[in-house]
Structure formats: C-alpha cells, structure tokens
Design a protein around this motif. Structure first.
Motif, PDB file in Angstrom:
ATOM      1  N   VAL A   1      -1.262   0.331 -12.422  1.00 12.09           N
ATOM      2  CA  VAL A   1      -1.379   0.992 -11.126  1.00 12.09           C
ATOM      3  C   VAL A   1      -0.775   0.112 -10.031  1.00 12.09           C
ATOM      4  O   VAL A   1      -0.078   0.590  -9.142  1.00 12.09           O
ATOM      5  N   ARG A   2      -1.033  -1.206 -10.105  1.00 11.85           N
ATOM      6  CA  ARG A   2      -0.475  -2.126  -9.106  1.00 11.85           C
ATOM      7  C   ARG A   2       1.060  -2.117  -9.174  1.00 11.85           C
ATOM      8  O   ARG A   2       1.735  -2.116  -8.148  1.00 11.85           O
ATOM      9  N   ARG A   3       1.610  -2.075 -10.406  1.00 12.95           N
ATOM     10  CA  ARG A   3       3.062  -2.106 -10.565  1.00 12.95           C
ATOM     11  C   ARG A   3       3.725  -0.840 -10.033  1.00 12.95           C
ATOM     12  O   ARG A   3       4.734  -0.899  -9.333  1.00 12.95           O
ATOM     13  N   GLU A   4       3.149   0.321 -10.349  1.00 13.79           N
ATOM     14  CA  GLU A   4       3.746   1.590  -9.934  1.00 13.79           C
ATOM     15  C   GLU A   4       3.448   1.924  -8.479  1.00 13.79           C
ATOM     16  O   GLU A   4       4.216   2.622  -7.822  1.00 13.79           O
ATOM     17  N   SER A   5       2.290   1.453  -7.989  1.00  8.14           N
ATOM     18  CA  SER A   5       1.871   1.693  -6.605  1.00  8.14           C
ATOM     19  C   SER A   5       2.004   3.163  -6.209  1.00  8.14           C
ATOM     20  O   SER A   5       2.721   3.503  -5.265  1.00  8.14           O
ATOM     21  N   PRO A   6       1.313   4.069  -6.915  1.00  6.13           N
ATOM     22  CA  PRO A   6       1.454   5.498  -6.625  1.00  6.13           C
ATOM     23  C   PRO A   6       0.777   5.889  -5.311  1.00  6.13           C
ATOM     24  O   PRO A   6      -0.183   5.233  -4.869  1.00  6.13           O
ATOM     25  N   SER A   7       1.277   6.946  -4.691  1.00  6.71           N
ATOM     26  CA  SER A   7       0.612   7.477  -3.491  1.00  6.71           C
ATOM     27  C   SER A   7      -0.499   8.436  -3.890  1.00  6.71           C
ATOM     28  O   SER A   7      -1.423   8.683  -3.109  1.00  6.71           O
ATOM     29  N   GLY A  24      -8.173   2.274  -8.266  1.00  6.79           N
ATOM     30  CA  GLY A  24      -7.458   2.904  -7.150  1.00  6.79           C
ATOM     31  C   GLY A  24      -8.039   2.516  -5.801  1.00  6.79           C
ATOM     32  O   GLY A  24      -7.299   2.247  -4.839  1.00  6.79           O
ATOM     33  N   LEU A  27      -7.096  -1.071  -4.970  1.00  4.31           N
ATOM     34  CA  LEU A  27      -5.685  -1.229  -4.611  1.00  4.31           C
ATOM     35  C   LEU A  27      -5.285  -0.345  -3.426  1.00  4.31           C
ATOM     36  O   LEU A  27      -4.102  -0.242  -3.101  1.00  4.31           O
ATOM     37  N   THR A  29      -5.154   2.902  -3.036  1.00  5.87           N
ATOM     38  CA  THR A  29      -4.331   4.075  -3.337  1.00  5.87           C
ATOM     39  C   THR A  29      -4.680   5.190  -2.348  1.00  5.87           C
ATOM     40  O   THR A  29      -5.867   5.520  -2.173  1.00  5.87           O
TER      41      THR A  29
END
Length: 296
Positions: A1-7, A24, A27, A29
């Motif tokens: 999740v940290r690598r992709e950093s999704p919205s 989430g 981080l 999100t």
C-alpha cells in the motif's frame, strides 16, 4: 500500500478489510472502502467466537469510509452496529453477465459421462436436481442429501464443486444408500454452463451473501429451492419465483422438492419469473455503475 500509494483502497475479504483498513488509516489513504460478501459473524460458531468476529467486523466498518453490502439483510445488520450511520453503508447487489448455457441434452450427457454413466442408465421421467457449491459445512449439503432419502419420485442430484467435506459427504451418501442417485461431480471450470441440465437448482446453505449461483440458475430459467438466509431473499420471492426454506430444515426441503416435482407447470413459471427478475435487477452493468459512483 505504501509503494502504490492509492487514492482509493477497496477491500474485499474480512481479513483483508480489517488489516487493510488499519494500514490505510496509518498511511493516510484518502478513501477506504470494503465490500462485505456475507458477515462472518453469521456463521455457525460458538457464542464467544461470534462475539469476537462481530467486534472485529464493527471496528472495520468504523475504520472504512464506506462499507458496501450485497444484500438488504446485511445492510440492516450493519446499521444496527453502534455509531454506524446510513452514510457509511451502501447496498450494491451482485450482478452477472450474459451466459451462453449449453443445451439440456448435451450437458446432461456430459454430466453423466463424468459419473461413468449414460442416458440409458436414467429413467425417462427422472427429476434432475443440481447445485454448484463448495463442499463446505456452511453450504448445508448434508440437509439436502438427508431430505432426498425420503423422496419417492425418481431423481438424480449432481453436486458440482470441490472442498474439504468431500469424504464426509461421500460417507453420508453411502450411509443413506444414495450412491446411484447423488453424485459428487467435482470441480468443473465455468460450471454455470451446465445449469440447463437441471429441473431444479438447490442451495441449502447455512450462510450466504448474495450467491452468484442462484442468479446464474435464474438466468437459465431454472426454479430454485434455497435457504432463507443472507441475501437469498433479495433474489428469491417465496412461492413466486422459487421456494425459500428454513435453514437446516430437512422436512421443509423435502416438502419443496415434492411440490416442484409434482408440479412441472409451477417449475416452469417459477423459472420464467426468476429469469425476468435476474435480467432486470442483477446485471454486471448495474453493479459496476453503482460501485464506480462511490469512487468519485
């Protein structure tokens, strides 16, 4: 999740939702969502386990910005949780695409071939019953098999699917003396293509979300006997397009089979009405449009 950093983080299983929602939040999100495919606390567990699972599910709902339920009953359960408002919970029913079902005669021959039999082994007026189901305790297959021991009409029952309960079910079939009538077919890829083989489709589960198999049976115009649990009543209108039975009730399952067996016109009417409802209310297009609207 940290690598992709999704919205948007959309989660789809109890463990993934719980852990994903925590991560989430840590981080930051922007939007966290989960889809509940049947509340785990509805499963047949001891009271202590159910309470723990309920608390875990409740905390996950609070951590998520939006929880999607796939059945009306599960939305009602979510709204009874403390501090959970209607703004947090949305009902989006599952949907299916158009299926190119195999015609009845061909698919019946194919199923019999898998059980090392042919059409000459089956009486002309035999009732063909079937299900597509994991071989799991939650699927309640033992209730269906037990009900069949009292059916006088010639029948065959095909169970398409695989799972941990295979040996137990195999032993039950042997004990009940149904080896020549009940068949554990095993896993079949794209099993829904085989649905036209059946006069009746059954799903006597102890727990369900909104099962695709019933929608797919409806798309094939097959009448359904199913447990009155989870989202099944969202699809099956009792005694209108199918029959709902009490969870685990062998007498009710037996009565439903006997009724549909004795009334082929009712079977046809139920199948037609179920097909109409599935095509109108349970399409993939409808489901995806509602889901994507939440991403905005």
């Amino acid at each position: 999740v940290r690598r992709e950093s999704p919205s948007i983080l959309h989660l789809n299983s109890p463990k993934a939702s719980g852990l994903g929602a925590v991560v989430g939040r840590m981080l930051l999100t922007p939007k966290i969502m989960q889809t509940v495919h049947g509340w785990s606390f509805n499963e047949n567990r001891n009271i202590f386990s159910r309470l723990l699972v309920y608390i875990f599910s409740w905390i996950t709902v609070l951590l998520c910005d939006k929880t999607i339920t796939i059945s009306s009953s599960e939305k009602r359960q979510a709204l009874k949780m403390p501090f959970v408002s209607d703004k947090k919970v949305t009902l989006i029913k599952n949907g299916i695409d158009k299926i190119n079902y195999i015609d009845k005669h061909r698919v019946r021959e194919a199923l019999l071939l898998r059980t090392h039999r042919n059409m000459n082994d089956i009486l002309k007026d035999t009732l063909w019953i079937g299900t597509i189901s994991e071989l799991h305790k939650n699927k309640g297959l033992k209730y269906m098999i037990s009900a069949l021991t009292e059916i006088k009409t010639p029948f065959v029952f095909f169970i398409i699917g695989e799972g941990e309960e295979r040996e137990n079910l195999k032993n039950l079939i042997r004990v009940k003396g149904l080896q020549n009538q009940v068949f554990l077919v095993g896993f079949i890829d794209i099993a829904n293509l085989y649905l036209k083989a059946f006069d009746i489709f059954t799903l006597t589960s102890e727990k369900e979300g909104l099962p695709f198999s019933i929608m797919e049976a409806g798309g094939a115009g097959i009448p359904v006997i199913a447990s009155n649990v989870g989202g099944i009543p969202d699809i099956i209108d009792n005694n209108r397009n199918g029959i709902l039975v009490k969870r685990g009730s062998v007498p009710e399952i037996k009565k439903a089979i006997e009724y549909l067996s004795a009334n082929p016109k009712i079977r046809s009417e139920f199948g037609k009405k179920l097909k109409e409802k599935v095509e109108k209310e349970f399409s993939v297009d409808r489901m995806t449009k509602k889901t994507f609207s939440l991403y905005k």
